[in-house]
Motif scaffolding. Structure first.
Motif, PDB file in Angstrom:
ATOM      1  N   LYS A   1       0.739  -1.177   0.034  1.00 19.71           N
ATOM      2  CA  LYS A   1       0.125  -0.134   0.113  1.00 19.71           C
ATOM      3  C   LYS A   1       1.018   1.266   0.120  1.00 19.71           C
ATOM      4  O   LYS A   1       2.082   1.232   0.164  1.00 19.71           O
ATOM      5  CB  LYS A   1      -0.810   0.034   1.222  1.00 19.71           C
ATOM      6  N   ALA A   2       0.304   2.496  -0.375  1.00 22.16           N
ATOM      7  CA  ALA A   2       0.711   3.617  -0.116  1.00 22.16           C
ATOM      8  C   ALA A   2       1.421   3.851   1.201  1.00 22.16           C
ATOM      9  O   ALA A   2       2.324   4.953   1.476  1.00 22.16           O
ATOM     10  CB  ALA A   2       0.023   4.816  -0.644  1.00 22.16           C
ATOM     11  N   ILE A   3       0.801   3.410   2.307  1.00 24.46           N
ATOM     12  CA  ILE A   3       1.198   3.524   3.710  1.00 24.46           C
ATOM     13  C   ILE A   3       1.361   2.139   4.004  1.00 24.46           C
ATOM     14  O   ILE A   3       0.399   1.331   3.998  1.00 24.46           O
ATOM     15  CB  ILE A   3       0.370   4.194   4.625  1.00 24.46           C
ATOM     16  N   TYR A   4       2.455   1.859   4.565  1.00 26.62           N
ATOM     17  CA  TYR A   4       2.785   0.256   4.780  1.00 26.62           C
ATOM     18  C   TYR A   4       4.058   0.143   5.767  1.00 26.62           C
ATOM     19  O   TYR A   4       4.692   0.975   6.322  1.00 26.62           O
ATOM     20  CB  TYR A   4       3.378  -0.298   3.550  1.00 26.62           C
ATOM     21  N   LYS A   5       4.022  -1.179   6.144  1.00 28.39           N
ATOM     22  CA  LYS A   5       5.074  -1.783   6.688  1.00 28.39           C
ATOM     23  C   LYS A   5       6.010  -2.630   5.774  1.00 28.39           C
ATOM     24  O   LYS A   5       5.461  -3.300   4.987  1.00 28.39           O
ATOM     25  CB  LYS A   5       4.767  -2.615   8.146  1.00 28.39           C
ATOM     26  N   VAL A   6       7.289  -2.550   5.783  1.00 31.93           N
ATOM     27  CA  VAL A   6       8.067  -3.298   4.855  1.00 31.93           C
ATOM     28  C   VAL A   6       7.886  -4.759   4.942  1.00 31.93           C
ATOM     29  O   VAL A   6       7.560  -5.330   3.809  1.00 31.93           O
ATOM     30  CB  VAL A   6       9.384  -3.199   4.838  1.00 31.93           C
ATOM     31  N   HIS A   7       7.855  -5.203   5.943  1.00 36.36           N
ATOM     32  CA  HIS A   7       7.483  -7.005   6.254  1.00 36.36           C
ATOM     33  C   HIS A   7       6.788  -6.915   7.732  1.00 36.36           C
ATOM     34  O   HIS A   7       6.943  -5.947   8.560  1.00 36.36           O
ATOM     35  CB  HIS A   7       8.395  -7.623   6.124  1.00 36.36           C
ATOM     36  N   PRO A   8       6.081  -7.825   8.116  1.00 33.02           N
ATOM     37  CA  PRO A   8       5.624  -8.021   9.351  1.00 33.02           C
ATOM     38  C   PRO A   8       6.415  -7.827  10.672  1.00 33.02           C
ATOM     39  O   PRO A   8       5.785  -7.354  11.635  1.00 33.02           O
ATOM     40  CB  PRO A   8       4.895  -9.404   9.317  1.00 33.02           C
ATOM     41  N   GLN A   9       7.646  -8.246  10.466  1.00 32.00           N
ATOM     42  CA  GLN A   9       8.633  -8.109  11.780  1.00 32.00           C
ATOM     43  C   GLN A   9       9.329  -6.806  11.721  1.00 32.00           C
ATOM     44  O   GLN A   9      10.796  -6.993  12.049  1.00 32.00           O
ATOM     45  CB  GLN A   9       9.374  -9.308  11.846  1.00 32.00           C
ATOM     46  N   VAL A  10       9.125  -5.869  11.254  1.00 31.18           N
ATOM     47  CA  VAL A  10       9.826  -4.590  11.185  1.00 31.18           C
ATOM     48  C   VAL A  10      10.219  -4.081  12.491  1.00 31.18           C
ATOM     49  O   VAL A  10       9.579  -4.291  13.297  1.00 31.18           O
ATOM     50  CB  VAL A  10       9.372  -3.474  10.362  1.00 31.18           C
ATOM     51  N   VAL A  11      11.480  -3.579  12.334  1.00 31.96           N
ATOM     52  CA  VAL A  11      12.288  -2.880  13.601  1.00 31.96           C
ATOM     53  C   VAL A  11      12.706  -1.651  13.229  1.00 31.96           C
ATOM     54  O   VAL A  11      13.430  -1.759  12.448  1.00 31.96           O
ATOM     55  CB  VAL A  11      13.039  -3.732  14.388  1.00 31.96           C
ATOM     56  N   PRO A  12      12.156  -0.336  13.754  1.00 31.73           N
ATOM     57  CA  PRO A  12      10.955  -0.254  14.734  1.00 31.73           C
ATOM     58  C   PRO A  12       9.532  -0.708  14.039  1.00 31.73           C
ATOM     59  O   PRO A  12       9.656  -0.689  12.796  1.00 31.73           O
ATOM     60  CB  PRO A  12      11.217   1.188  14.879  1.00 31.73           C
ATOM     61  N   ASN A  13       8.644  -1.188  14.850  1.00 35.74           N
ATOM     62  CA  ASN A  13       7.422  -1.318  14.190  1.00 35.74           C
ATOM     63  C   ASN A  13       6.515  -0.193  14.250  1.00 35.74           C
ATOM     64  O   ASN A  13       5.648   0.111  14.914  1.00 35.74           O
ATOM     65  CB  ASN A  13       6.857  -2.221  15.448  1.00 35.74           C
ATOM     66  N   ILE A  14       6.629   0.400  12.970  1.00 35.93           N
ATOM     67  CA  ILE A  14       6.151   1.850  12.695  1.00 35.93           C
ATOM     68  C   ILE A  14       5.927   1.774  11.056  1.00 35.93           C
ATOM     69  O   ILE A  14       6.794   1.140  10.434  1.00 35.93           O
ATOM     70  CB  ILE A  14       7.043   2.896  12.925  1.00 35.93           C
ATOM     71  N   VAL A  15       4.838   2.348  10.741  1.00 35.04           N
ATOM     72  CA  VAL A  15       4.500   2.261   9.437  1.00 35.04           C
ATOM     73  C   VAL A  15       5.183   3.548   8.746  1.00 35.04           C
ATOM     74  O   VAL A  15       5.765   4.555   9.288  1.00 35.04           O
ATOM     75  CB  VAL A  15       2.887   2.524   9.032  1.00 35.04           C
ATOM     76  N   ILE A  16       5.272   3.673   7.212  1.00 34.75           N
ATOM     77  CA  ILE A  16       5.777   4.407   6.881  1.00 34.75           C
ATOM     78  C   ILE A  16       4.899   5.021   5.514  1.00 34.75           C
ATOM     79  O   ILE A  16       4.262   3.909   4.877  1.00 34.75           O
ATOM     80  CB  ILE A  16       7.256   4.371   6.146  1.00 34.75           C
ATOM     81  N   ARG A  17       4.725   6.360   5.449  1.00 27.72           N
ATOM     82  CA  ARG A  17       3.769   6.761   4.158  1.00 27.72           C
ATOM     83  C   ARG A  17       4.395   7.076   3.014  1.00 27.72           C
ATOM     84  O   ARG A  17       5.460   8.002   3.278  1.00 27.72           O
ATOM     85  CB  ARG A  17       2.947   7.957   4.708  1.00 27.72           C
ATOM     86  N   ASP A  18       4.431   6.713   1.893  1.00 29.83           N
ATOM     87  CA  ASP A  18       5.172   6.667   0.752  1.00 29.83           C
ATOM     88  C   ASP A  18       4.325   7.946   0.002  1.00 29.83           C
ATOM     89  O   ASP A  18       3.367   7.899  -0.369  1.00 29.83           O
ATOM     90  CB  ASP A  18       4.975   5.715  -0.079  1.00 29.83           C
ATOM     91  N   LYS A  19       4.911   9.144   0.261  1.00 31.74           N
ATOM     92  CA  LYS A  19       4.526  10.363  -0.407  1.00 31.74           C
ATOM     93  C   LYS A  19       4.361  10.383  -1.765  1.00 31.74           C
ATOM     94  O   LYS A  19       3.267  10.922  -2.445  1.00 31.74           O
ATOM     95  CB  LYS A  19       5.483  11.374   0.252  1.00 31.74           C
ATOM     96  N   GLU A  20       5.346   9.821  -2.501  1.00 27.07           N
ATOM     97  CA  GLU A  20       5.301   9.847  -4.013  1.00 27.07           C
ATOM     98  C   GLU A  20       3.971   9.217  -4.557  1.00 27.07           C
ATOM     99  O   GLU A  20       3.358   9.558  -5.647  1.00 27.07           O
ATOM    100  CB  GLU A  20       6.459   8.998  -4.526  1.00 27.07           C
ATOM    101  N   HIS A  21       3.414   7.889  -4.057  1.00 28.61           N
ATOM    102  CA  HIS A  21       2.364   7.218  -4.512  1.00 28.61           C
ATOM    103  C   HIS A  21       1.027   7.640  -3.735  1.00 28.61           C
ATOM    104  O   HIS A  21      -0.236   7.085  -4.021  1.00 28.61           O
ATOM    105  CB  HIS A  21       2.463   5.861  -4.350  1.00 28.61           C
ATOM    106  N   CYS A  22       1.241   8.352  -2.416  1.00 29.44           N
ATOM    107  CA  CYS A  22      -0.200   8.723  -1.679  1.00 29.44           C
ATOM    108  C   CYS A  22      -0.976   9.715  -2.493  1.00 29.44           C
ATOM    109  O   CYS A  22      -0.555  10.724  -3.127  1.00 29.44           O
ATOM    110  CB  CYS A  22       0.219   9.515  -0.396  1.00 29.44           C
ATOM    111  N   ILE A  23      -2.359   9.278  -2.423  1.00 26.25           N
ATOM    112  CA  ILE A  23      -3.253  10.326  -3.191  1.00 26.25           C
ATOM    113  C   ILE A  23      -3.943  11.111  -2.135  1.00 26.25           C
ATOM    114  O   ILE A  23      -4.801  11.792  -2.601  1.00 26.25           O
ATOM    115  CB  ILE A  23      -4.284   9.358  -3.877  1.00 26.25           C
ATOM    116  N   ASP A  24      -3.384  11.029  -1.095  1.00 24.33           N
ATOM    117  CA  ASP A  24      -3.957  12.209   0.036  1.00 24.33           C
ATOM    118  C   ASP A  24      -5.193  11.959   0.263  1.00 24.33           C
ATOM    119  O   ASP A  24      -6.291  12.966   0.114  1.00 24.33           O
ATOM    120  CB  ASP A  24      -3.490  13.570  -0.342  1.00 24.33           C
ATOM    121  N   CYS A  25      -6.074  10.560   0.151  1.00 24.76           N
ATOM    122  CA  CYS A  25      -7.604  10.414   0.372  1.00 24.76           C
ATOM    123  C   CYS A  25      -8.100  10.937   1.719  1.00 24.76           C
ATOM    124  O   CYS A  25      -9.052  11.176   1.858  1.00 24.76           O
ATOM    125  CB  CYS A  25      -7.992   9.175  -0.149  1.00 24.76           C
TER     126      CYS A  25
END
Length: 425
Positions: free
Chosen positions: A130-154
């Protein structure tokens, strides 16, 4: 100055950071990706034991995050270094995550409602995220990241986050800061060879010609296919799979003269995993030389032969698609027999290459690269993790191609050199 900086959060960098921190020295671990773990997090199993890769790596990732002597800086990269051994000033640029780290719990509600899907680089481009995502389920730190390039700001992710952790574009900006340290360990890892440069093998021209890293994600149970081996073109299980070795290794015309050290063994590993999951699948490995040089590696090779993996000493000059299959014509250099294999899936065993920014990072740090583009040791025999600049050490695949055990060993060696450097003042 009783501080250290480790650049790179792969297995070598993690090992170095933990070893230094366990000596009571504060470590700043700098990683340009949203999570630590590096390429090892993408793998399903490790050779020659076929142990689960994340079962080894994940506890170390968690230990890094929880260690009182380690400060983790993700989405960050080094843009400059000043000073000398004992007193370095490391300039770091933090890229915006567009998520407030202190408030995000990694629950994934925002990921669920996001309507945008793009190719997932962690899945080597064959899965989606997704445009906001976790790279994989066991990420460290356990925080999502929003992809500004593909986000449509819905606005859906802003609305569903109960902690209001998702930030607008103007609420998170790039930030530059300076870390002072007495020593630096570089463990920036590697890039894989761009298989498009090997034009006779038709990578991206024929859908069912894939790279070894893409196969790793297909085989992985947490990958885009749930561990089921499928053709890219039609999703059907392949009956004939061919591995082509040394793609981007030992190739003088392409400027890749060195052996990548791991390609033979990871091809054998993946061939064995395929045979264990689907015993009726025919698997062939086309090679120049099988380099099974490590402890237990020759026995691993013999085990693959016992499982029915076919080894042919010969490299195809060209491959082409015909009637839904891929024709691989090769001469067996041991028997002089010319074979025509009708493959459903062709896997290119791509080699290890220096990261794209290796030369520029070397210039900032005041160290050198060798003729292959990897960071150069002060002395290969007596100082393999030392550089020409005192107080700066290198470890892992940023220095040369190597496997995971060797990367761990070098991470520990660089850590001890860094500790001794600080003890000497």
């Amino acid at each position: 100055m009783n501080n250290a900086v480790v650049i790179g959060g792969g297995i070598a960098g993690i090992t170095a950071a933990l070893d230094i921190a366990n000596h009571g020295i504060h470590v700043a671990l700098i990683e340009r990706e949203p999570t630590i773990g590096g390429h090892m997090a993408m793998l399903d199993k490790t050779f020659p034991t076929n142990d689960c890769s994340m079962c080894i790596l994940s506890p170390k990732m968690v230990e890094v995050e929880r260690h009182p002597n380690i400060t983790l800086h993700t989405c960050s990269e080094v843009i400059g270094v000043e000073g000398e051994a004992g007193d370095f000033s490391v300039h770091v640029l933090r890229h915006p995550r567009y998520v407030r780290a202190a408030d995000c719990t990694g629950c994934g509600d925002c990921v669920e409602v996001c309507p945008v899907e793009v190719y997932n680089r962690f899945d080597a481009g064959i899965g989606v995220r997704k445009a906001i995502y976790k790279v994989h389920p066991q990420v460290v730190p356990n925080i999502v990241i929003r992809d500004k390039e593909h986000c449509i700001d819905c606005g859906l992710c802003y609305d569903i986050c109960g902690r209001q952790a998702v930030l607008r574009d103007n609420e998170d900006v790039e930030e530059e800061f300076v870390i002072r340290a007495g020593t630096i360990v570089i463990a920036t890892g590697y890039d894989v060879f761009d298989a498009r440069k090997k034009t006779p093998y038709k990578y991206l021209s024929i859908p069912d010609v894939i790279t070894s890293l893409e196969l790793e994600r297909i085989i992985n149970a947490s990958g885009p296919t749930g561990g089921k081996i499928k053709r890219i073109s039609d999703g059907l299980p392949p009956q004939e799979i061919v591995f082509i070795q040394c793609v981007g290794s030992r190739d003088l015309p392409l400027g890749c003269p060195s052996c990548s050290a791991v390609c033979c063994m990871y091809a054998i590993k993946n061939a064995m995993l395929i045979k264990e999951k689907n015993p009726d699948t025919r698997v062939t490995i086309l090679y120049m030389d099988i380099r099974a040089y490590g402890k237990g590696y020759e026995e691993y090779y013999a085990r693959a032969e016992q499982l029915g993996v076919r080894f042919i000493r010969g490299m195809p000059g060209d491959i082409y698609a015909q009637d839904g299959t891929i024709i691989v014509q090769v001469e067996n250099s041991e028997t002089k027999e010319v074979l025509k294999i009708h493959a459903d899936l062709v896997v290119l065993s791509v080699g290890i290459r220096p990261t794209g920014n290796a030369s520029s990072l070397a210039e900032r740090l005041g160290i050198t690269c060798d003729e292959s583009g990897f960071f150069e040791s002060a002395d290969v025999k007596s100082g393999p993790v030392q550089t020409l600049k005192p107080g700066v050490f290198i470890a892992g695949t940023c220095k040369e191609p190597m496997d995971i055990p060797d990367s761990v060993m070098e991470g520990g060696a660089a850590a001890m050199q860094a500790v001794m450097s600080l003890m000497r003042g």
